[in-house]
Structures are given as structure tokens and as C-alpha cells.
Design a protein around this motif. Structure first.
Motif, PDB file in Angstrom:
ATOM      1  N   GLN A 385       0.848  -1.195   0.000  1.00  0.00           N
ATOM      2  CA  GLN A 385       0.000   0.000   0.000  1.00  0.00           C
ATOM      3  C   GLN A 385       0.888   1.251   0.000  1.00  0.00           C
ATOM      4  O   GLN A 385       1.975   1.254   0.559  1.00  0.00           O
ATOM      5  N   PHE A 386       0.388   2.335  -0.609  1.00  0.00           N
ATOM      6  CA  PHE A 386       1.102   3.603  -0.668  1.00  0.00           C
ATOM      7  C   PHE A 386       0.185   4.741  -0.237  1.00  0.00           C
ATOM      8  O   PHE A 386      -0.939   4.838  -0.723  1.00  0.00           O
ATOM      9  N   VAL A 387       0.652   5.574   0.643  1.00  0.00           N
ATOM     10  CA  VAL A 387      -0.050   6.813   0.992  1.00  0.00           C
ATOM     11  C   VAL A 387       0.953   7.954   0.927  1.00  0.00           C
ATOM     12  O   VAL A 387       2.049   7.863   1.503  1.00  0.00           O
ATOM     13  N   THR A 388       0.620   9.007   0.207  1.00  0.00           N
ATOM     14  CA  THR A 388       1.494  10.172   0.139  1.00  0.00           C
ATOM     15  C   THR A 388       1.378  10.992   1.413  1.00  0.00           C
ATOM     16  O   THR A 388       0.279  11.304   1.866  1.00  0.00           O
ATOM     17  N   LEU A 389       2.510  11.336   2.001  1.00  0.00           N
ATOM     18  CA  LEU A 389       2.558  12.167   3.203  1.00  0.00           C
ATOM     19  C   LEU A 389       2.930  13.593   2.821  1.00  0.00           C
ATOM     20  O   LEU A 389       3.603  13.829   1.812  1.00  0.00           O
TER      21      LEU A 389
END
Length: 414
Positions: A385-389
Motif C-alpha cells: 500500500q502507498f499513501v502520500t505524506l
């Protein structure tokens, strides 16, 4: 929208926005840098939490009359499942960095990669698992700094010895502690543990998780701040439940078969509140993370030839760094934890060939609860999974990039 790096240049470029408790979060399932064909990945800096381990608490038997599942390793040790899952992460990152031409598909040179792990068994073994799958057959050094069993860079102990600091830190922590509003969560935990038949209740006369006192302790130089009371008890038990689930224990052995999705959502709030009190007041976070923050700042500010830097630490390192660097609130879909095992904060330095400017992108890369429990192997076609911070002090564009120069200016203010 794009993911951390390009996965496959010609495939889907899918993004969607989730709104969770008022926070908008960009979530990337697959991605492409096709919108930014003119940028090149120059360097990657990774702060990782170790992999799946045995539960930490040594007093679990006092919290319940029920028998806990057996583990075949000491408390806090990386498990074989943890080695497997961290290896999947390592192999995936290797494929991804090769795809972006940052690292070769053969053994990288010594100056191209730097791996640094805390001295705990779970961090050392996690680093080994990552390296063994990412760079199979290569001679990669895993660096350590052992000062009598403690590495000051990763150690989340208080550094400020002044009484004024201690007083203000306690005030801020108790301010976090007061508005609990978690009665339903405590009730669920009391039922799951059968708490009123526990030793803590029968012997110590501590029988009500809702009304018993939470007390902040160890707010002094050289110690990690902590809590004594119901919140600590619940966090320790929840940690055990989470690790049972990740390890893939039969469902009737995860919290004795009493967990539903709604109960997970209820009880995880206790763990989040515990971590907020301990790590997420600004004063405490900046003090606890000071050595790690300085270490990262030196890496970012000093021009060097290292292409990939991996630091293998703990959730406490992630929590305190996120707070002290003023990250905006984030949410990790398909995960109960905000700093899950094997999860990684990935700082990427890109170069825009047209504008002749360096760019920064920061992502949280992690495995979902299902990926961890099921032991799902990762690949470019089945990514984590990828979430941009986003940092408060480095405004991102609609694809998640901010100017590296703005990031550097911010680092000088820390």
C-alpha cells in the motif's frame, strides 16, 4: 496521481481520495510517472519499523484468566513470519528501485547503499531479512552502534534534564490524557480479557478499566515516558492481539476468537490514545526524536553518493519523527495501526530535467492487515500500500511533490 516510484510506466494510473475523520488522504494503488517523464529518481531515504515480532509485555498473564497462545520465541523477538514478510518488502523495493534505474539489477556498490539497524534482535533480523531478499548473494553490511545494548540514535529516551521541561512535558501529556471518551473501547477490552477475573483485579484490586487511574511515569532524563494504568494494560493486550493476527494464528486464537471488525475499530482507539500521550505531544516528540532527527538532517543536507539509505527502527521512531517534523495527519487504509510492522516512511529525491530543480516526495509504504496476515508475496504487479505524506512546511503539488529547496529551508529551522 502517482505512486512512490514508477511501477510499470504504461499501466494504470489510479488514484482516489478517502476522507477519514475530516482528513483527505491520497491513496495510490498502482501508479505511473508518465505525467512527469522528465524527472529522475536520485536518492531514497527510508525509515522502517521492524517486522512481525512476539508480544512485548511480560505481564500479559496478569491481565486475564485466559490462556494466551504460545509463541516459540522470547518477548519482542522477530518471528519466522516476520522474516518472510520483511523479505517480501526487500524484494519488492529491489525490483522497484531497479525499475527506476536507481540501483542495478546486480549487487550495488558499497557506496551506493547504507543499511543501519538498531541493536535489538527484531531490528537486526529485520534488516537482514530485507537485505537477503533485496540483494540476494551480495555482500551488504548492516551497520550498528551498540553502546552497552543501546543505540542513542534509535533510543526514545528523554534528553532534557531541566525541571521546567519535565513540568511542561507532564502538563502536555496529561492534557492529552484527560479527554479520553473511550468508555466503549474499555468495555470491549474488559469483556475480551474477562478482566474482572484477572490477577490485577483479584489481587491488586484494579478492576475497572474505565475508572481506574492512568498515571504518567518516567518523564525524566534517560527514561522513555510511559503510562501506568488501564491505557497501558489495554495497549499491551492489543499489541498481543495485533501480532497474533499478523502471525496468522487461527481466528479463534486471536483475542480468543472475540474480534469483529467493529471491535477492532473500537479497541485500536485505545492503542492510538496511548501512543498519542506518550509520543505525540510536540515537546516530548522533539526531545525523544532529537538524535534521529539530527541523523536524518545530516543525511539530507550533506551531499553524498549514497543512493539508498535504510534505517531499521521502531514505531516509536516513526511516531516521534512524524510529530517533530510537522507532518500533516494521515490515515492508512486497510490497516488498524498508524505505524504497522514493516511499514516505511520513504523520502525520495527526484530531479526535474526541464526545470533543473530537485523535488521531494514522501510516502508511507506498508502492507495491509490482510497482506500481513495472509503472508501475501509482493511484486510490481501486487504491490504494498502507498499513501502520500505531506509536511506542513513543504507544500506539495497535485502529484505529491514539493520543492527540495523548501524542504532544506525547513530542515534548517529544526
Amino acid at each position: 496521481m502517482s505512486v512512490v516510484y514508477s511501477t510499470v510506466k504504461t499501466i494504470f494510473n489510479i488514484g482516489f481520495i478517502l476522507t477519514y475523520i475530516g482528513i483527505s488522504v491520497y491513496v495510490f494503488v498502482y501508479g505511473s510517472t508518465s505525467d512527469y517523464n522528465n524527472i529522475t529518481l536520485k536518492q531514497v531515504f527510508i525509515l522502517s519499523r521492524h517486522g512481525v515480532r512476539t508480544p512485548l509485555a511480560k505481564d500479559l498473564d496478569q491481565m486475564t484468566p485466559k490462556k494466551w497462545p504460545d509463541w516459540n520465541k522470547k518477548p519482542g523477538y522477530l518471528t519466522e513470519k516476520g522474516i518472510l514478510l520483511e523479505g517480501y518488502m526487500g524484494k519488492y523495493f529491489s525490483e522497484l528501485l531497479n525499475k527506476e534505474n536507481l540501483l542495478p539489477d546486480y549487487c550495488p556498490k558499497e557506496e551506493e547503499i547504507f543499511i543501519y539497524a538498531n541493536v535489538k534482535q527484531r531490528t537486526i533480523e529485520s534488516a537482514k531479512a530485507f537485505v537477503n531478499k533485496a540483494f540476494s548473494g551480495c555482500n551488504i553490511t548492516i551497520h550498528q552502534k551498540d553502546h552497552n545494548g543501546i543505540d542513542p540514535v534509535f533510543n526514545v529516551a528523554i534528553h532534557n534534564s531541566s525541571l521546567s521541561f519535565q513540568k511542561l512535558a507532564l502538563e502536555q501529556m496529561y492534557e492529552q490524557l484527560r479527554p479520553l471518551n473511550l468508555n466503549k473501547s474499555f468495555e470491549d477490552m474488559s469483556h475480551i480479557l474477562d478482566y474482572k477475573l484477572s490477577q490485577l483485579c483479584l489481587i491488586d484490586n484494579e478492576c475497572n478499566l474505565i475508572t481506574d487511574l492512568n498515571k504518567i511515569i518516567d518523564v525524566q532524563v534517560g527514561f522513555k515516558p510511559n503510562i501506568k494504568g488501564p491505557l497501558k494494560i489495554c495497549n499491551s493486550a492489543i499489541d498481543a492481539f495485533i501480532m497474533e493476527n499478523y502471525e496468522g494464528f487461527p481466528f479463534n486464537n486471536v483475542a480468543w476468537g472475540q474480534m469483529t471488525e467493529s471491535k477492532w475499530q473500537d479497541i485500536i482507539n485505545l492503542s492510538r490514545k496511548y501512543h498519542n500521550v506518550i509520543f505525540n505531544t510536540t515537546l516530548i516528540a522533539k526531545d525523544l526524536s532529537l538524535p534521529l532527527l539530527n541523523y536524518f538532517r545530516n543525511i539530507f543536507l550533506n551531499d553524498n553518493s549514497t543512493k539508498v539509505t535504510l534505517l531499521m527502527g521502531h514505531d516509536a521512531n516513526i511516531y516521534t519523527l512524524i510529530n517533530s517534523m510537522s507532518f500533516k495527519p494521515y490515515f492508512l487504509p486497510e490497516q488498524y495501526e498508524l505505524a504497522p510492522v514493516s511499514g516505511k516512511i520513504v523520502f525520495q529525491k527526484w530531479f526535474d530535467e526541464v526545470k533543473k530543480k530537485d523535488l521531494l516526495k514522501i510516502s508511507y509504504v506498508y502492507q495491509s492487515t490482510k497482506q500481513l496476515r495472509s503472508g501475501i508475496e509482493l511484486s510490481l504487479w501486487n504491490p504494498p500500500q502507498f499513501v502520500t505524506l505531506e509536511l506542513h512546511n513543504c507544500k506539495i503539488d497535485d502529484k505529491g511533490y514539493c520543492l527540495w529547496d523548501d524542504f532544506v529551508k525547513f530542515l534548517h529551522t529544526l
